[in-house]
Design an enzyme around this catalytic site. Sequence first.
Site, PDB file in Angstrom:
ATOM      1  N   HIS A  19     115.194  19.861  30.568  1.00 22.53           N
ATOM      2  CA  HIS A  19     114.223  19.038  29.974  1.00 22.53           C
ATOM      3  C   HIS A  19     112.925  19.697  30.542  1.00 22.53           C
ATOM      4  O   HIS A  19     111.955  19.825  29.501  1.00 22.53           O
ATOM      5  CB  HIS A  19     114.559  17.836  30.480  1.00 22.53           C
ATOM      6  CG  HIS A  19     115.235  16.930  30.072  1.00 22.53           C
ATOM      7  ND1 HIS A  19     116.405  16.179  30.595  1.00 22.53           N
ATOM      8  CD2 HIS A  19     115.789  16.471  28.834  1.00 22.53           C
ATOM      9  CE1 HIS A  19     117.224  15.486  29.973  1.00 22.53           C
ATOM     10  NE2 HIS A  19     116.954  15.849  28.561  1.00 22.53           N
ATOM     11  N   LYS A  43     122.933   2.431  25.224  1.00 25.72           N
ATOM     12  CA  LYS A  43     123.765   2.856  26.420  1.00 25.72           C
ATOM     13  C   LYS A  43     123.214   2.138  27.935  1.00 25.72           C
ATOM     14  O   LYS A  43     122.079   1.930  28.132  1.00 25.72           O
ATOM     15  CB  LYS A  43     123.601   4.428  26.651  1.00 25.72           C
ATOM     16  CG  LYS A  43     123.800   5.345  25.416  1.00 25.72           C
ATOM     17  CD  LYS A  43     123.437   6.862  25.775  1.00 25.72           C
ATOM     18  CE  LYS A  43     122.734   7.367  24.328  1.00 25.72           C
ATOM     19  NZ  LYS A  43     122.013   8.607  24.963  1.00 25.72           N
ATOM     20  N   ARG A  92     120.081  23.148  22.104  1.00 28.78           N
ATOM     21  CA  ARG A  92     120.509  24.138  22.944  1.00 28.78           C
ATOM     22  C   ARG A  92     121.550  24.912  22.129  1.00 28.78           C
ATOM     23  O   ARG A  92     121.531  26.251  22.420  1.00 28.78           O
ATOM     24  CB  ARG A  92     121.262  23.431  23.864  1.00 28.78           C
ATOM     25  CG  ARG A  92     120.408  22.647  24.950  1.00 28.78           C
ATOM     26  CD  ARG A  92     121.291  21.635  25.708  1.00 28.78           C
ATOM     27  NE  ARG A  92     121.568  20.492  24.841  1.00 28.78           N
ATOM     28  CZ  ARG A  92     122.116  19.580  25.018  1.00 28.78           C
ATOM     29  NH1 ARG A  92     122.323  19.242  26.350  1.00 28.78           N
ATOM     30  NH2 ARG A  92     122.494  18.552  24.376  1.00 28.78           N
ATOM     31  N   SER A 130     122.108  15.863  30.402  1.00 26.10           N
ATOM     32  CA  SER A 130     122.241  14.823  31.197  1.00 26.10           C
ATOM     33  C   SER A 130     123.578  14.213  31.272  1.00 26.10           C
ATOM     34  O   SER A 130     124.081  13.884  32.599  1.00 26.10           O
ATOM     35  CB  SER A 130     121.260  13.397  30.895  1.00 26.10           C
ATOM     36  OG  SER A 130     120.013  14.238  30.807  1.00 26.10           O
TER      37      SER A 130
HETATM   38  O1  PNS Z   1     117.648  11.930  24.996  1.00 26.60           O
HETATM   39  P1  PNS Z   1     118.461  11.316  23.676  1.00 26.60           P
HETATM   40  O2  PNS Z   1     119.115  10.174  24.034  1.00 26.60           O
HETATM   41  O3  PNS Z   1     119.073  12.330  22.700  1.00 26.60           O
HETATM   42  O4  PNS Z   1     117.175  10.796  22.759  1.00 26.60           O
HETATM   43  C1  PNS Z   1     117.285  10.063  21.651  1.00 26.60           C
HETATM   44  C2  PNS Z   1     115.833   9.410  21.218  1.00 26.60           C
HETATM   45  C3  PNS Z   1     115.682   8.395  22.494  1.00 26.60           C
HETATM   46  C4  PNS Z   1     114.962  10.327  20.768  1.00 26.60           C
HETATM   47  C5  PNS Z   1     116.402   8.619  20.053  1.00 26.60           C
HETATM   48  O5  PNS Z   1     117.463   7.708  20.052  1.00 26.60           O
HETATM   49  C6  PNS Z   1     115.175   7.693  19.513  1.00 26.60           C
HETATM   50  O6  PNS Z   1     114.020   8.199  18.809  1.00 26.60           O
HETATM   51  N1  PNS Z   1     115.291   6.059  19.433  1.00 26.60           N
HETATM   52  C7  PNS Z   1     114.406   5.376  19.439  1.00 26.60           C
HETATM   53  C8  PNS Z   1     114.886   4.356  18.008  1.00 26.60           C
HETATM   54  C9  PNS Z   1     114.578   5.117  16.740  1.00 26.60           C
HETATM   55  O7  PNS Z   1     113.494   5.412  16.273  1.00 26.60           O
HETATM   56  N2  PNS Z   1     115.556   5.411  15.959  1.00 26.60           N
HETATM   57  C10 PNS Z   1     115.497   6.139  14.851  1.00 26.60           C
HETATM   58  C11 PNS Z   1     115.617   7.669  14.975  1.00 26.60           C
HETATM   59  S1  PNS Z   1     116.566   8.501  13.910  1.00 26.60           S
END
Ligand code: PNS
Length: 188
Positions: A19, A43, A92, A130
């Site tokens: 990150h 989660k 990645r 993570s």
């Molecule tokens: O680190 P992560 O868990 O891969 O991040 C995922 C994240 C937070 C970027 C994604 O879940 C998100 O943007 N959630 C907010 C809700 C949203 O906008 N959902 C539609 C995205 S397709």
Amino acid sequence: MNQGIAIYPGSFDPPTYGHLDLMERGAKIFEELIVAILRNSEKTPMFSVAERLEMLKALTGHLKNVRIDTFDGLMVEYAKSMEAVCILRGIRAISDYEYELQMALMNRKLEPTLETVFMMPADKYSYVSSRLVREVAQAGGPVKGLVPEMVEQKLREKLEPAYRFHDQMHEVPPLLSGGKEKKRKKKS
Ligand code: PNS
């Protein structure tokens, strides 16, 4: 370079060197990079939002155009409210691509004016996630080199019993090691 504001959204539970590597790269190409922690994930996190916020603030103190924030609801709506022009995400390996493509296209459907930019972290972090860091730490294993020292320390504090158990299991008691020594000597 003047490329406007970008949002780097994620769970960051916990923040890893991968990150940080991406934040450093993003900070070089965007005017401002807002690292945005999702508040209400489905989660159950290991670290509270406040803990992640505090860690990320400390870890990015040297990056003057990086700001740490939290958000709830749709990410694109948050991005618009911050007047961001880009969403930054890390890729990645090819295995990340399918999920990231799906998310980028959904975000584009929701907000066509926002572009998603993918960047690759240094290859030495290509296997760091993570989720795996949590898994190793929960079993009391070493996470040195995967997360910054501060995160390593926080993991140790949070998972003290697991680390104590792991350390005890891998520590050879003097009596036992004495016995082993004798046996080995007899054989040679
Ligand atoms: O680190 P992560 O868990 O891969 O991040 C995922 C994240 C937070 C970027 C994604 O879940 C998100 O943007 N959630 C907010 C809700 C949203 O906008 N959902 C539609 C995205 S397709």
